[in-house]
Design a protein around this motif. Structure first.
Motif, short mmCIF file in Angstrom:
data_model
loop_
_atom_site.label_atom_id
_atom_site.label_comp_id
_atom_site.label_asym_id
_atom_site.label_seq_id
_atom_site.Cartn_x
_atom_site.Cartn_y
_atom_site.Cartn_z
N GLN A 304 0.83 -1.21 0.00
CA GLN A 304 0.00 0.00 0.00
C GLN A 304 0.86 1.26 0.00
OE1 GLN A 304 -3.36 0.14 -0.23
NE2 GLN A 304 -3.16 2.37 -0.37
N LEU A 307 2.16 1.98 -3.50
CA LEU A 307 1.13 2.52 -4.38
C LEU A 307 0.92 4.02 -4.16
CD1 LEU A 307 -1.52 -0.34 -4.24
CD2 LEU A 307 -0.09 0.28 -6.19
N GLU A 326 0.50 -2.58 -10.88
CA GLU A 326 0.24 -3.38 -9.68
C GLU A 326 0.63 -4.84 -9.88
OE1 GLU A 326 -3.25 -2.78 -7.36
OE2 GLU A 326 -3.71 -0.86 -8.31
N ARG A 373 -7.16 0.79 -1.80
CA ARG A 373 -6.11 0.62 -2.79
C ARG A 373 -5.52 1.97 -3.16
NH1 ARG A 373 -4.14 -4.54 -3.48
NH2 ARG A 373 -5.84 -6.01 -3.15
N GLY A 374 -4.35 1.93 -3.83
CA GLY A 374 -3.69 3.16 -4.28
C GLY A 374 -4.41 3.74 -5.47
#
Length: 700
Positions: A304, A307, A326, A373-374
């Motif tokens: 994380q 990201l 990713e 999520r990023g």
């Protein structure tokens, strides 16, 4: 407009943005957040809402520089604080406007009092107001270079300096830097980009239910801010408590060797420059563990953190879109699956969404569950076109090169349209500038009067004096010393004696491209070379801090493919998609350029234009097309528009029409080969030289 900030807990969605801001609240050492996104996505609203969640800071009564009683700044201009009482106040959020002066940012000295009374009369700026708080810069990509330089110095050293003719003041300035920007309006300087710890891409939700909830909450807030804020008070308090708990836990979080190896492998795998990426990723992973109530950094924390910390640090060129693959990230981390030197993460026994964050109706502050999520990857430039492998039809042998060629698709303007061709590799171009001395925004192209640069003279101050010309001031005051009754060694200086320095530097210009996209340019290799040349000029404009615009002409007329903007990336994207085909309405392209420049002069009269016409000089369609193009060019020349003609004519037989166009525009004409900075071909050096010669010819 209400002065009450919108509650952070009431923000709908924006998981990555909220998480990045909260991690910086937990650990300011992460280094701030850059928020990239289209207009109207609540970037500013979310950032301003953060200030209400930050823990209070201790300082002294009367200290304008927020000295910490636990560790006072020995160099504080308001110190020493031996007689000042300590107090606690909320952390401040200082906002830096795009059009602010350097004195507004770093502070200003009263030069007149310094000279006449020997007193350091210092007025603090925003860097002092933001110390131990937040410095928020909306539209950070539009900041002038002089403000960016001051921000970089403060961010790197943790202090602000102001120097004025030997008078110097320094104070501590450590702050959380948060910036927002719309990529369509231009990119950020790489040096400042790297100073942001994390970056987040935001976009408006495409889910109708979520959009409805956004509108419902915003309308309720605007109708009664106090009642709306009270409704979310419990969730706001829960977030404050969780931030405080995470800050208290942060020193106990262990960053094991396994986590460090994962971070190093990820940063090396994505080929980021320097070591700041590794450090920021490590600090972010540590903050993530503390935010989740854990004392050990897990693999998911590293993922994380990467990201959030790496997308803006892996750009290889100005036109590369930020982002992170990713799948590649997971592949790198999977190499460490067998390592078990880090213990399994252990969360609090009673952890859960209901204990750590707001209820289900609002954002949960990432309390419980997997962290958001990023940022989603958003390609700003198209990939290589599949059509590159499909040869476009070449003109038949013996056909009129000026006539439109038969191609598979029909253009929107009634022109025969060839599929887009990928641009050739860009190269470093020769430098062109606008003649004369301007007064536009700071940049790196043409000569200009600017607040920075070499001193070329002096003048009486206009408004508050900030750039003293000491020699000129002394020279103005010296003849009056006897009449003013001077008796000691000091110089008696009056307001009328003061002189400010006049300095010369470089400005950015408006570079307007007029690109021929007609059938005469449609030969595949030729158009690829033309696009490569324009892409190279765009890269040069990016490096010189220019605004750019693009006009294309083909078929029955011309269109503004890109209105003047600071986003060179947008220009590159439009160029990549540019189709070709049809007739060559050169006059329409030049007249469209004349209209765009007229409007831009009204909007920004200090920014001088540079017109770049990319064509082979042919003109077709209507009666006397070449004569009409010459008249349109003469109209631009009569207004003094600085121009360049890039001659794209190819083949053993050349008509020399681009040279005639250059003659009408009073502009130098260069071939595609002569654009290269390392070319050995003879080249008219600058627009100035050409204009000087043409001015003489016009006078004759």
């Amino acid at each position: 407009m209400s002065s009450t900030p919108y509650p952070f807990a009431a923000v709908v969605g924006m998981d990555s943005l909220r998480l990045a801001l909260l991690l910086n609240a937990v650990s300011p050492a992460v280094g701030g957040v850059l928020v990239r996104g289209e207009k109207g996505t609540a970037k500013t609203t979310t950032v301003r809402a953060l200030s209400a969640l930050l823990p209070e800071v201790g300082t002294y009564t009367g200290c304008r520089f927020a000295c910490d009683p636990a560790a006072p700044d020995p160099g504080c201009p308001d110190g020493p604080h031996t007689d000042d009482a300590p107090l606690t106040r909320p952390a401040k959020m200082a906002e830096l406007p795009v059009g602010a002066s350097e004195d507004r940012l770093v502070g200003s000295l009263d030069i007149e009092r310094a000279l006449s009374d020997g007193v350091k009369a210092f007025e603090p700026g925003l860097l002092a107001a933001a110390h131990r708080g937040v410095l928020y810069v909306d539209e950070v990509n539009l900041l002038g270079d002089h403000l960016v330089d001051s921000l970089l110095d403060a961010a790197a050293t943790g202090s602000a300096h102001i120097e004025r003719e030997g008078v110097s003041v320094r104070h501590a300035s450590r702050f959380l830097l948060v910036g927002t920007m719309n990529p369509e309006e231009g990119e950020l300087r790489p040096q400042l980009l790297d100073r942001f710890g994390l970056t987040v891409e935001v976009a408006a939700s495409r889910e109708p239910d979520e959009r409805v909830e956004v509108v419902r909450r915003r309308l309720a807030f605007d109708e009664d801010p106090a009642a709306f804020t009270a409704k979310w008070a419990a969730e706001e308090d829960a977030l404050r408590e969780r931030i405080a708990a995470a800050r208290a836990l942060l020193p106990a979080v262990r960053l094991g060797d396994g986590a460090l190896r994962r971070i190093a492998a990820v940063c090396a795998g994505f080929e980021v420059d320097g070591m700041r990426a590794d450090i920021v990723t490590a600090r972010t992973a540590t903050a993530l563990a503390a935010w989740d109530g854990r004392t050990d950094v897990a693999t998911e924390d590293v993922r994380q953190a990467a990201l959030l910390a790496l997308p803006h640090r892996r750009r290889r060129a100005p036109f590369d879109a930020p982002g992170l693959d990713e799948a590649k990230l997971d592949e790198i981390l999977s190499q460490f699956e067998d390592e078990d030197d880090d213990p399994e993460p252990e969360g609090p026994e009673d952890s859960g969404p209901e204990d750590n964050g707001p209820d289900d109706n609002g954002p949960d502050g990432d309390g419980g569950g997997e962290p958001p999520r990023g940022p989603e990857q958003e390609a700003e430039l198209p990939a290589q076109r599949e059509t590159e492998e499909q040869p476009a039809p070449e003109p038949s042998e013996g056909a009129d090169p000026a006539a439109p060629q038969e191609t598979p698709a029909q253009g929107a303007q009634g022109a025969q349209e060839a599929p887009p061709v990928a641009a050739a590799a860009p190269f470093r171009t020769r430098k062109f500038d606008v003649p004369g001395l301007g007064e536009g925004a700071a940049g790196r192209r043409s000569r200009s009067r600017t607040p920075h640069g070499r001193t070329t003279g002096s003048r009486r101050p206009r408004g508050v004096l900030s750039r003293l010309h000491l020699a000129a001031t002394v020279q103005a005051a010296a003849p009056h010393q006897r009449a003013r009754g001077r008796t000691g060694r000091g110089l008696v200086v009056r307001r009328d004696d003061l002189r400010e320095a006049v300095r010369e530097g470089r400005e950015g210009n408006l570079v307007l491209f007029v690109v021929d996209a007609s059938g005469s340019m449609a030969a595949r290799k030729r158009m690829s070379a033309v696009k490569g040349a324009v892409l190279s000029l765009l890269l040069d404009a990016y490096q010189r801090r220019d605004k750019i615009g693009m006009i294309t002409f083909r078929g029955s007329g011309a269109e503004v493919a890109l209105p003047p903007t600071s986003s060179v990336d947008a220009g590159a994207a439009r160029l990549e998609k540019l189709p070709t085909g049809g007739r060559t309405p050169l006059a329409a392209g030049l007249l469209q350029a004349h209209e765009v420049l007229r409007v831009e002069r009204l909007r920004d009269p200090s920014r001088r234009p540079l017109l770049v016409v990319v064509t082979d000089g042919r003109a077709t369609g209507g009666p006397e097309p070449l004569a009409r193009a010459a008249r349109a060019a003469g109209l631009l020349a009569a207004e003094g528009t600085a121009s360049i003609v890039v001659d794209c004519e190819a083949g053993p037989v050349r008509l020399g029409l681009a040279a005639e166009l250059g003659h009408s525009l009073l502009a130098p004409v260069v071939t595609l080969d002569e654009l290269r900075a390392d070319s050995v071909s003879a080249l008219v050096r600058t627009v100035r030289n050409s204009n000087n010669g043409n001015t003489s010819r016009r006078a004759a």
